[in-house]
Design a protein around this motif. Structure first.
Motif, PDB file in Angstrom:
ATOM      1  N   LEU A 116      46.017  64.156  13.093  1.00  0.00           N
ATOM      2  CA  LEU A 116      46.243  63.524  14.387  1.00  0.00           C
ATOM      3  C   LEU A 116      47.488  64.108  15.034  1.00  0.00           C
ATOM      4  O   LEU A 116      48.436  64.518  14.353  1.00  0.00           O
ATOM      5  CB  LEU A 116      46.417  62.014  14.221  1.00  0.00           C
ATOM      6  CG  LEU A 116      45.234  61.237  13.635  1.00  0.00           C
ATOM      7  CD1 LEU A 116      45.586  59.762  13.554  1.00  0.00           C
ATOM      8  CD2 LEU A 116      43.971  61.449  14.456  1.00  0.00           C
ATOM      9  N   GLY A 117      47.503  64.151  16.349  1.00  0.00           N
ATOM     10  CA  GLY A 117      48.693  64.589  17.059  1.00  0.00           C
ATOM     11  C   GLY A 117      49.739  63.489  17.094  1.00  0.00           C
ATOM     12  O   GLY A 117      49.469  62.312  16.808  1.00  0.00           O
ATOM     13  N   GLN A 118      50.969  63.865  17.475  1.00  0.00           N
ATOM     14  CA  GLN A 118      52.051  62.883  17.500  1.00  0.00           C
ATOM     15  C   GLN A 118      51.772  61.762  18.504  1.00  0.00           C
ATOM     16  O   GLN A 118      52.104  60.607  18.258  1.00  0.00           O
ATOM     17  CB  GLN A 118      53.366  63.591  17.830  1.00  0.00           C
ATOM     18  CG  GLN A 118      53.827  64.545  16.744  1.00  0.00           C
ATOM     19  CD  GLN A 118      55.136  65.220  17.100  1.00  0.00           C
ATOM     20  OE1 GLN A 118      55.760  64.917  18.116  1.00  0.00           O
ATOM     21  NE2 GLN A 118      55.556  66.164  16.265  1.00  0.00           N
ATOM     22  N   LYS A 119      51.135  62.115  19.623  1.00  0.00           N
ATOM     23  CA  LYS A 119      50.830  61.101  20.622  1.00  0.00           C
ATOM     24  C   LYS A 119      49.801  60.103  20.080  1.00  0.00           C
ATOM     25  O   LYS A 119      49.934  58.883  20.276  1.00  0.00           O
ATOM     26  CB  LYS A 119      50.293  61.778  21.883  1.00  0.00           C
ATOM     27  CG  LYS A 119      50.081  60.820  23.047  1.00  0.00           C
ATOM     28  CD  LYS A 119      49.656  61.584  24.296  1.00  0.00           C
ATOM     29  CE  LYS A 119      49.473  60.635  25.468  1.00  0.00           C
ATOM     30  NZ  LYS A 119      49.053  61.374  26.702  1.00  0.00           N
ATOM     31  N   GLN A 120      48.804  60.601  19.365  1.00  0.00           N
ATOM     32  CA  GLN A 120      47.799  59.716  18.774  1.00  0.00           C
ATOM     33  C   GLN A 120      48.419  58.807  17.718  1.00  0.00           C
ATOM     34  O   GLN A 120      48.085  57.620  17.615  1.00  0.00           O
ATOM     35  CB  GLN A 120      46.669  60.546  18.156  1.00  0.00           C
ATOM     36  CG  GLN A 120      45.855  61.341  19.171  1.00  0.00           C
ATOM     37  CD  GLN A 120      44.901  62.297  18.499  1.00  0.00           C
ATOM     38  OE1 GLN A 120      45.303  63.197  17.766  1.00  0.00           O
ATOM     39  NE2 GLN A 120      43.606  62.112  18.748  1.00  0.00           N
ATOM     40  N   ILE A 121      49.322  59.381  16.909  1.00  0.00           N
ATOM     41  CA  ILE A 121      49.993  58.582  15.879  1.00  0.00           C
ATOM     42  C   ILE A 121      50.833  57.492  16.525  1.00  0.00           C
ATOM     43  O   ILE A 121      50.856  56.338  16.070  1.00  0.00           O
ATOM     44  CB  ILE A 121      50.858  59.478  14.975  1.00  0.00           C
ATOM     45  CG1 ILE A 121      49.981  60.477  14.210  1.00  0.00           C
ATOM     46  CG2 ILE A 121      51.666  58.639  13.992  1.00  0.00           C
ATOM     47  CD1 ILE A 121      50.763  61.496  13.414  1.00  0.00           C
ATOM     48  N   ALA A 122      51.547  57.858  17.591  1.00  0.00           N
ATOM     49  CA  ALA A 122      52.399  56.879  18.286  1.00  0.00           C
ATOM     50  C   ALA A 122      51.571  55.707  18.796  1.00  0.00           C
ATOM     51  O   ALA A 122      51.974  54.542  18.693  1.00  0.00           O
ATOM     52  CB  ALA A 122      53.130  57.570  19.436  1.00  0.00           C
ATOM     53  N   VAL A 134      58.107  59.128  16.596  1.00  0.00           N
ATOM     54  CA  VAL A 134      57.203  59.717  15.604  1.00  0.00           C
ATOM     55  C   VAL A 134      57.673  61.117  15.226  1.00  0.00           C
ATOM     56  O   VAL A 134      57.695  61.486  14.050  1.00  0.00           O
ATOM     57  CB  VAL A 134      55.763  59.756  16.153  1.00  0.00           C
ATOM     58  CG1 VAL A 134      54.862  60.568  15.233  1.00  0.00           C
ATOM     59  CG2 VAL A 134      55.220  58.343  16.308  1.00  0.00           C
ATOM     60  N   SER A 135      58.074  61.905  16.219  1.00  0.00           N
ATOM     61  CA  SER A 135      58.531  63.269  15.956  1.00  0.00           C
ATOM     62  C   SER A 135      59.759  63.267  15.048  1.00  0.00           C
ATOM     63  O   SER A 135      59.839  64.036  14.082  1.00  0.00           O
ATOM     64  CB  SER A 135      58.849  63.970  17.277  1.00  0.00           C
ATOM     65  OG  SER A 135      59.355  65.265  17.042  1.00  0.00           O
ATOM     66  N   ARG A 136      60.729  62.390  15.365  1.00  0.00           N
ATOM     67  CA  ARG A 136      61.947  62.332  14.543  1.00  0.00           C
ATOM     68  C   ARG A 136      61.641  61.863  13.122  1.00  0.00           C
ATOM     69  O   ARG A 136      62.195  62.390  12.148  1.00  0.00           O
ATOM     70  CB  ARG A 136      62.971  61.405  15.208  1.00  0.00           C
ATOM     71  CG  ARG A 136      63.592  61.972  16.467  1.00  0.00           C
ATOM     72  CD  ARG A 136      64.762  61.121  16.935  1.00  0.00           C
ATOM     73  NE  ARG A 136      64.339  59.795  17.356  1.00  0.00           N
ATOM     74  CZ  ARG A 136      63.912  59.486  18.579  1.00  0.00           C
ATOM     75  NH1 ARG A 136      63.852  60.421  19.508  1.00  0.00           N
ATOM     76  NH2 ARG A 136      63.561  58.253  18.895  1.00  0.00           N
ATOM     77  N   GLN A 137      60.749  60.895  12.972  1.00  0.00           N
ATOM     78  CA  GLN A 137      60.428  60.388  11.640  1.00  0.00           C
ATOM     79  C   GLN A 137      59.684  61.431  10.804  1.00  0.00           C
ATOM     80  O   GLN A 137      59.907  61.537   9.602  1.00  0.00           O
ATOM     81  CB  GLN A 137      59.613  59.105  11.766  1.00  0.00           C
ATOM     82  CG  GLN A 137      60.424  57.920  12.276  1.00  0.00           C
ATOM     83  CD  GLN A 137      59.592  56.652  12.405  1.00  0.00           C
ATOM     84  OE1 GLN A 137      58.378  56.677  12.311  1.00  0.00           O
ATOM     85  NE2 GLN A 137      60.270  55.526  12.634  1.00  0.00           N
TER      86      GLN A 137
END
Length: 426
Positions: A350-356, A366-369
């Motif tokens: 999944l992309g970061q936007k989807q995860i968020a 999400v990116s920082r984590q």
């Protein structure tokens, strides 16, 4: 069932050398599964062959089972994979499939450049690697919407890249190392390997290495800025080197070993330099898998390994297994929320936007984590490297460890996805 190899994959126009292909060239891959799951293994001493990656083969079988890619063939599957990779570039299975697909394009581009210039088989392997390391640039710049063939575009791009690299080497040839510089900057293990590769007897190798150690100790260039173009020791230095060798001889060589004069030492050093220049390590395509080839469906001959190659391959396997154990333990030790992030990003792709959206946080968080999760794995690997391998943790070493962790995450979760898909299909 394997799909027929698409005619669109053939290179146009064909190099003259391909029309009358000598036995040393790799055989043409005949099915789509091979095109997306095999890598070139090129050695100066043997014919090129295709090394299969069983993980990629299973992944390609799943892709070809979908109606869309089944009808599209090899070229259509490559374009579909490239569209997916360009939306979210990452070092995963998609990238490896594309690199496997472009192996032939890069090989024939390197051969085309070598065909117009005096070149050896060893240079072909070097130029192939010079091209294939730029594969990400090609994948990024290729415009899928224009409708051109990826393999033809890659062939021309690889050829330009390789020509640029060859021109760069030729322009810098005036500054290349002399034999005496080469001897000063080589290592003992490399020298011994080169001499064994040149079929020197063990007794001679011991004598040459001992003389080289004396050369290393006593020949110190006066001008450190010109060490690449050393002209060699003068007569007085050769005499000192010979004296040092004769003092060390009774301690390190059999009693029957004769004393040596300055002219003998100089001749031995020239032989050592000749062996170092002639030796080329066995070359495997940069993304080729290191797996057991037993039971493969590819009917290709496997060249006999030397004892040195076998030992080296065993050491690489043990090192990879040790890294896998360290990172598996570090991954198991992460907090459940961090594990969940990695499962979503690498496991479910999944992309970061989807995860968020799924976990109810913004994309920046999400990116920082994800960066922190990877950082904890890097710290675990760095600590192990420092304690077990005595490696100094410089900035360059840490960058390399970050790349190792990224590669391991893609492979670890890629294997998990394949197992899950195989279980679901059963």
């Amino acid at each position: 069932m394997d799909q027929p190899f698409s005619s669109k994959v053939s290179l146009k126009p064909l190099p003259r050398s391909r029309r009358s292909m000598p036995p040393s060239h790799p055989p043409k891959r005949q099915d789509v599964l091979s095109v997306f799951s095999t890598f070139l293994d090129i050695s100066p001493e043997t014919a090129a062959l295709w090394v299969p990656d069983h993980r990629l083969r299973r992944s390609a079988q799943i892709l070809l089972a979908e109606d869309l890619t089944k009808r599209a063939g090899a070229d259509g599957l490559a374009r579909a994979l490239l569209s997916q990779w360009q939306r979210q570039p990452c070092p995963g299975l998609t990238r490896l499939h594309l690199i496997a697909y472009l192996q032939e394009s890069c090989y024939w581009a390197a051969w085309k450049v070598c065909e117009s210039r005096p070149a050896t088989r060893s240079q072909l392997t070097d130029l192939f690697q010079a091209g294939i390391v730029k594969v990400d640039v090609i994948l990024t710049k290729f415009n899928v919407e224009l409708g051109f063939g990826l393999d033809s575009y890659a062939f021309n791009s690889f050829k330009n890249t390789i020509r640029h690299e060859l021109n760069r080497r030729e322009l810098s040839s005036a500054n290349c190392s002399s034999d005496w510089s080469l001897l000063r900057h080589t290592g003992r293990e490399s020298l011994g390997t080169a001499l064994r590769h040149a079929n020197h007897p063990d007794a001679e190798i011991d004598r040459y290495v001992l003389a080289w150690l004396s050369y290393q100790r006593l020949y110190v260039p006066a001008d450190a800025s010109r060490t690449r173009r050393l002209s060699g020791p003068d007569a007085a230095t050769w005499d000192l080197i010979a004296q040092d060798f004769n003092r060390q001889r009774p301690l390190h060589l059999p009693p029957s070993s004769p004393a040596a004069e300055a002219a003998d030492i100089a001749r031995w050093m020239r032989l050592c330099a000749e062996a170092l220049r002639a030796y080329r390590p066995r070359f495997v395509s940069i993304d080729a898998p290191r797996t057991d080839l037993e039971g493969t469906a590819e009917p290709l001959a496997i060249p006999t390994e030397s004892a040195f190659d076998a030992v080296q391959r065993q050491e690489e396997r043990e090192y990879a297994e040790a890294i896998n154990r360290v990172l598996c333990l570090a991954l198991d030790g992460l907090d459940p929320p961090k594990r969940r992030l990695l499962d979503l990003y690498h496991g479910e792709e999944l992309g970061q936007k989807q995860i968020a959206q799924q976990i109810g946080k913004d994309q920046g968080t999400v990116s920082r984590q994800l960066t922190r999760c990877r950082g904890e794995l890097v710290v675990a690997l760095a600590k192990w490297s420092q304690e077990k391998l005595n490696i100094s943790l410089t900035c360059e070493v840490l960058k390399r460890l970050e790349a190792v962790v990224d590669e391991w995450l893609c492979e670890h979760y890629g294997q998990t996805r394949c197992w899950q898909q195989e279980s679901a299909s059963e």
